[in-house]
Design an enzyme around this catalytic site. Structure first.
Site, PDB file in Angstrom:
ATOM      1  N   GLY A 131      -8.798   1.968   8.145  1.00  0.00           N
ATOM      2  CA  GLY A 131      -7.897   1.657   6.929  1.00  0.00           C
ATOM      3  C   GLY A 131      -6.650   1.569   7.297  1.00  0.00           C
ATOM      4  O   GLY A 131      -5.573   0.574   7.239  1.00  0.00           O
ATOM      5  N   THR A 132      -6.150   2.287   8.210  1.00  0.00           N
ATOM      6  CA  THR A 132      -4.663   2.765   9.011  1.00  0.00           C
ATOM      7  C   THR A 132      -4.376   1.537   9.559  1.00  0.00           C
ATOM      8  O   THR A 132      -3.394   1.006   9.561  1.00  0.00           O
ATOM      9  CB  THR A 132      -4.606   4.170   9.254  1.00  0.00           C
ATOM     10  OG1 THR A 132      -4.870   5.044   8.507  1.00  0.00           O
ATOM     11  CG2 THR A 132      -3.317   4.200  10.002  1.00  0.00           C
ATOM     12  N   ASN A 160      -4.619   6.013  -4.216  1.00  0.00           N
ATOM     13  CA  ASN A 160      -5.321   7.221  -3.635  1.00  0.00           C
ATOM     14  C   ASN A 160      -5.317   8.356  -4.733  1.00  0.00           C
ATOM     15  O   ASN A 160      -5.970   9.394  -4.571  1.00  0.00           O
ATOM     16  CB  ASN A 160      -5.510   7.295  -2.292  1.00  0.00           C
ATOM     17  CG  ASN A 160      -3.886   7.586  -1.806  1.00  0.00           C
ATOM     18  OD1 ASN A 160      -3.327   6.550  -1.839  1.00  0.00           O
ATOM     19  ND2 ASN A 160      -3.770   8.428  -1.112  1.00  0.00           N
ATOM     20  N   GLN A 162      -9.045   2.047  -1.619  1.00  0.00           N
ATOM     21  CA  GLN A 162      -9.665   2.825  -2.389  1.00  0.00           C
ATOM     22  C   GLN A 162     -10.123   1.718  -3.656  1.00  0.00           C
ATOM     23  O   GLN A 162     -10.687   2.148  -4.764  1.00  0.00           O
ATOM     24  CB  GLN A 162      -8.501   3.677  -3.261  1.00  0.00           C
ATOM     25  CG  GLN A 162      -8.017   4.720  -2.499  1.00  0.00           C
ATOM     26  CD  GLN A 162      -8.928   5.825  -2.075  1.00  0.00           C
ATOM     27  OE1 GLN A 162     -10.069   6.002  -2.785  1.00  0.00           O
ATOM     28  NE2 GLN A 162      -9.047   6.804  -1.312  1.00  0.00           N
ATOM     29  N   SER A 222     -11.869   0.028   4.182  1.00  0.00           N
ATOM     30  CA  SER A 222     -12.267   1.254   5.107  1.00  0.00           C
ATOM     31  C   SER A 222     -13.599   1.525   4.709  1.00  0.00           C
ATOM     32  O   SER A 222     -14.028   1.751   3.230  1.00  0.00           O
ATOM     33  CB  SER A 222     -11.347   2.313   5.198  1.00  0.00           C
ATOM     34  OG  SER A 222     -11.677   3.475   5.830  1.00  0.00           O
ATOM     35  N   ALA A 223     -14.568   1.982   5.695  1.00  0.00           N
ATOM     36  CA  ALA A 223     -15.892   2.316   5.357  1.00  0.00           C
ATOM     37  C   ALA A 223     -16.106   3.528   4.680  1.00  0.00           C
ATOM     38  O   ALA A 223     -17.095   3.731   4.043  1.00  0.00           O
ATOM     39  CB  ALA A 223     -16.750   2.167   6.743  1.00  0.00           C
ATOM     40  N   HIS A 224     -15.162   4.506   5.010  1.00  0.00           N
ATOM     41  CA  HIS A 224     -15.890   5.746   4.837  1.00  0.00           C
ATOM     42  C   HIS A 224     -15.446   6.329   3.279  1.00  0.00           C
ATOM     43  O   HIS A 224     -15.499   7.475   2.844  1.00  0.00           O
ATOM     44  CB  HIS A 224     -15.089   7.149   5.501  1.00  0.00           C
ATOM     45  CG  HIS A 224     -13.782   7.210   5.800  1.00  0.00           C
ATOM     46  ND1 HIS A 224     -13.007   8.405   4.933  1.00  0.00           N
ATOM     47  CD2 HIS A 224     -12.531   6.380   6.227  1.00  0.00           C
ATOM     48  CE1 HIS A 224     -11.750   8.366   5.265  1.00  0.00           C
ATOM     49  NE2 HIS A 224     -11.484   7.076   5.781  1.00  0.00           N
ATOM     50  N   THR A 233     -14.628  -3.265  23.044  1.00  0.00           N
ATOM     51  CA  THR A 233     -16.019  -3.500  22.598  1.00  0.00           C
ATOM     52  C   THR A 233     -16.405  -2.902  21.133  1.00  0.00           C
ATOM     53  O   THR A 233     -15.794  -1.818  20.798  1.00  0.00           O
ATOM     54  CB  THR A 233     -16.731  -2.438  23.764  1.00  0.00           C
ATOM     55  OG1 THR A 233     -16.514  -3.020  24.852  1.00  0.00           O
ATOM     56  CG2 THR A 233     -18.251  -2.542  23.589  1.00  0.00           C
ATOM     57  N   CYS A 241      -4.295  13.474   3.156  1.00  0.00           N
ATOM     58  CA  CYS A 241      -3.230  13.213   4.417  1.00  0.00           C
ATOM     59  C   CYS A 241      -2.098  13.919   4.500  1.00  0.00           C
ATOM     60  O   CYS A 241      -1.473  13.931   5.360  1.00  0.00           O
ATOM     61  CB  CYS A 241      -3.043  11.733   4.377  1.00  0.00           C
ATOM     62  SG  CYS A 241      -4.489  10.498   4.228  1.00  0.00           S
TER      63      CYS A 241
HETATM   64  N1  PLP Z   1      -4.912   3.353   2.288  1.00  0.00           N
HETATM   65  C1  PLP Z   1      -5.431   4.226   1.220  1.00  0.00           C
HETATM   66  C2  PLP Z   1      -5.130   3.906  -0.211  1.00  0.00           C
HETATM   67  C3  PLP Z   1      -6.171   5.576   1.426  1.00  0.00           C
HETATM   68  O1  PLP Z   1      -6.714   6.162   0.587  1.00  0.00           O
HETATM   69  C4  PLP Z   1      -6.575   5.610   2.902  1.00  0.00           C
HETATM   70  C5  PLP Z   1      -7.448   6.901   3.121  1.00  0.00           C
HETATM   71  O2  PLP Z   1      -7.308   8.008   2.507  1.00  0.00           O
HETATM   72  C6  PLP Z   1      -6.055   4.964   3.924  1.00  0.00           C
HETATM   73  C7  PLP Z   1      -5.297   3.932   3.601  1.00  0.00           C
HETATM   74  C8  PLP Z   1      -6.452   5.104   5.210  1.00  0.00           C
HETATM   75  O3  PLP Z   1      -7.775   4.825   5.551  1.00  0.00           O
HETATM   76  P1  PLP Z   1      -8.414   5.454   6.852  1.00  0.00           P
HETATM   77  O4  PLP Z   1      -8.893   6.686   6.435  1.00  0.00           O
HETATM   78  O5  PLP Z   1      -9.507   4.584   6.922  1.00  0.00           O
HETATM   79  O6  PLP Z   1      -7.562   5.121   8.149  1.00  0.00           O
END
Ligand code: PLP
Length: 377
Positions: free
Chosen positions: A69-70, A149, A179, A199-201, A238, A323
């Site tokens: 996601g970042t 988040n 989120q 983001s997948a996780h 890749t 984070c």
């Molecule tokens: N944006 C939000 C709102 C998030 O909650 C997060 C992860 O906690 C991210 C971005 C970053 O995603 P990733 O961990 O896949 O880089």
């Protein structure tokens, strides 16, 4: 183990891990290779793209896989500003964005961009009216997250999209929906944003894969990673075939039960709010509307201590965003809460696997913590 930190990351279901194992061990070809093994790997990537694109209700070509996601957030910002380089150097964002948006914006501010950072009210709400007031002819980008988040508050992204259209602004709209993805009944492209990060996780997929939706207004987007030309020439490297297959499997599992999952999480959230705020000194923080995030504060009891104490008992929750690693969170700071309330902020976040019994156990542990520990002075 009681895992109440699904906003940080989510457990990976067996079916997702199995699918990744299959692709890793059987479909290990390079998707660019011109023989059947390579073509099969390319087909896995194409299938994964179709599944995720369907969940967003966009064309597969509008979706580009990234590593997280970042990365999607960073790319969205740079792609929008590159396209709008003749529009101006003004960016609008919010004080409650994830660092994945705020930090690139801050860097851009050092490089000559002008940043307007909208402040939330005490309940964590940002309004479309604030965007309207900040909008200028030279605004090149509005970046507003969908679901916060830490608080679970929802930003008025669709309203802002309407506002930008109505005012004939050339600003592009990015939403960090990391989120929000699969936490709404409707597909996210309905919001009308030009760029959407996911983001997948956060939905049972593996870490290390995300995606960016690039809408029609993005004309010839500048490649993020020039190189071998993967991802439609926009993001070379890749393809992470197993991660992409795992992402797609997680989306399929989630989507198959979407209304039930959203309903379950919303009921858990309401229940947790009742149970937790019944503990003396515990109050709700933020006007969260997302089904999976509940933010509270146990005034005077430093959240770091609570997280460690409950963690030692096998109960995982967060003192805010995972984070921040113990530093005061910029989101909580933006709410201007009294110091003892801000210091006691706890985030509970839920997934489809969470049970009501787990919430009872967490509430009991929190109550015990309050009864056995001294508050801060
Ligand atoms: N944006 C939000 C709102 C998030 O909650 C997060 C992860 O906690 C991210 C971005 C970053 O995603 P990733 O961990 O896949 O880089």
């Amino acid at each position: 183990m009681i895992y109440l930190d699904h906003a940080a990351t989510t457990p990976v279901p067996r079916a997702v891990a199995d699918e990744m194992y299959r692709v890793l061990t059987e479909e290990y070809g390079n998707p660019s290779s011109q023989y059947p093994l390579g073509r099969q790997a390319a087909a896995e990537v194409a299938r994964g793209r179709q599944v995720v694109a369907r969940a967003l209700d966009c064309a597969p070509e509008q979706l580009r896989f990234t590593s997280c996601g970042t990365e999607s957030d960073n790319w969205a910002i740079s792609a929008a500003l590159h396209q709008n380089r003749h529009v101006g150097k003004h960016i609008i964002t919010t004080a409650i964005e994830h660092s994945a948006v705020l930090e690139p914006c801050r860097r851009l501010a050092q490089e000559g961009y002008e940043l307007t950072v909208l402040q939330p009210n005490r309940r964590g709400i940002i309004t479309a009216e604030q965007v309207a007031q900040a909008l200028r002819p030279d605004t090149a980008l509005v970046s507003m997250m969908l679901v916060n988040n830490e608080l679970g508050t929802v930003c008025p992204v669709a309203e802002v999209a309407g506002l930008l259209r109505g005012s004939k602004s050339r600003a592009l709209l990015h939403t960090d929906a990391v989120q929000g993805f699969l936490k709404t009944e409707f597909p996210l492209t309905e919001l009308g944003a030009d760029l959407i990060s996911i983001s997948a996780h956060k939905i049972g997929g593996p870490k290390g894969v995300g995606a960016l939706y690039l809408g029609q207004r993005l004309r010839n987007p500048r490649p993020l990673l020039p190189g071998g030309g993967q991802e439609g020439g926009l993001r070379s490297g890749t393809e992470a075939t197993a991660q992409i297959a795992g992402f797609a499997k997680a989306v399929e599992l989630w989507q198959a039960e979407l209304p039930q999952r959203l309903d379950h999480m919303a009921r858990l959230r309401r229940y947790a709010q009742e149970q937790l705020t019944a503990i003396p000194g515990v109050q709700l923080v933020g006007d969260g509307a997302a089904p999976h995030v509940l933010c509270v504060s146990m005034e005077g009891y430093p959240s770091q201590n609570v997280v460690e104490d409950l963690g030692a008992q096998g109960i995982c929750l967060s003192a805010g965003s995972a984070c921040h690693k113990g530093r005061p969170s910029h989101v909580i700071s933006a709410l201007n809460l009294p110091k003892k309330v801000a210091a006691g902020v706890l985030r509970f976040s839920f997934g489809p696997e969470t049970t009501f019994e787990e919430i009872d156990a967490a509430a009991a542990a929190l109550r015990r913590h309050r009864e056995t520990r001294f508050p801060m002075l």
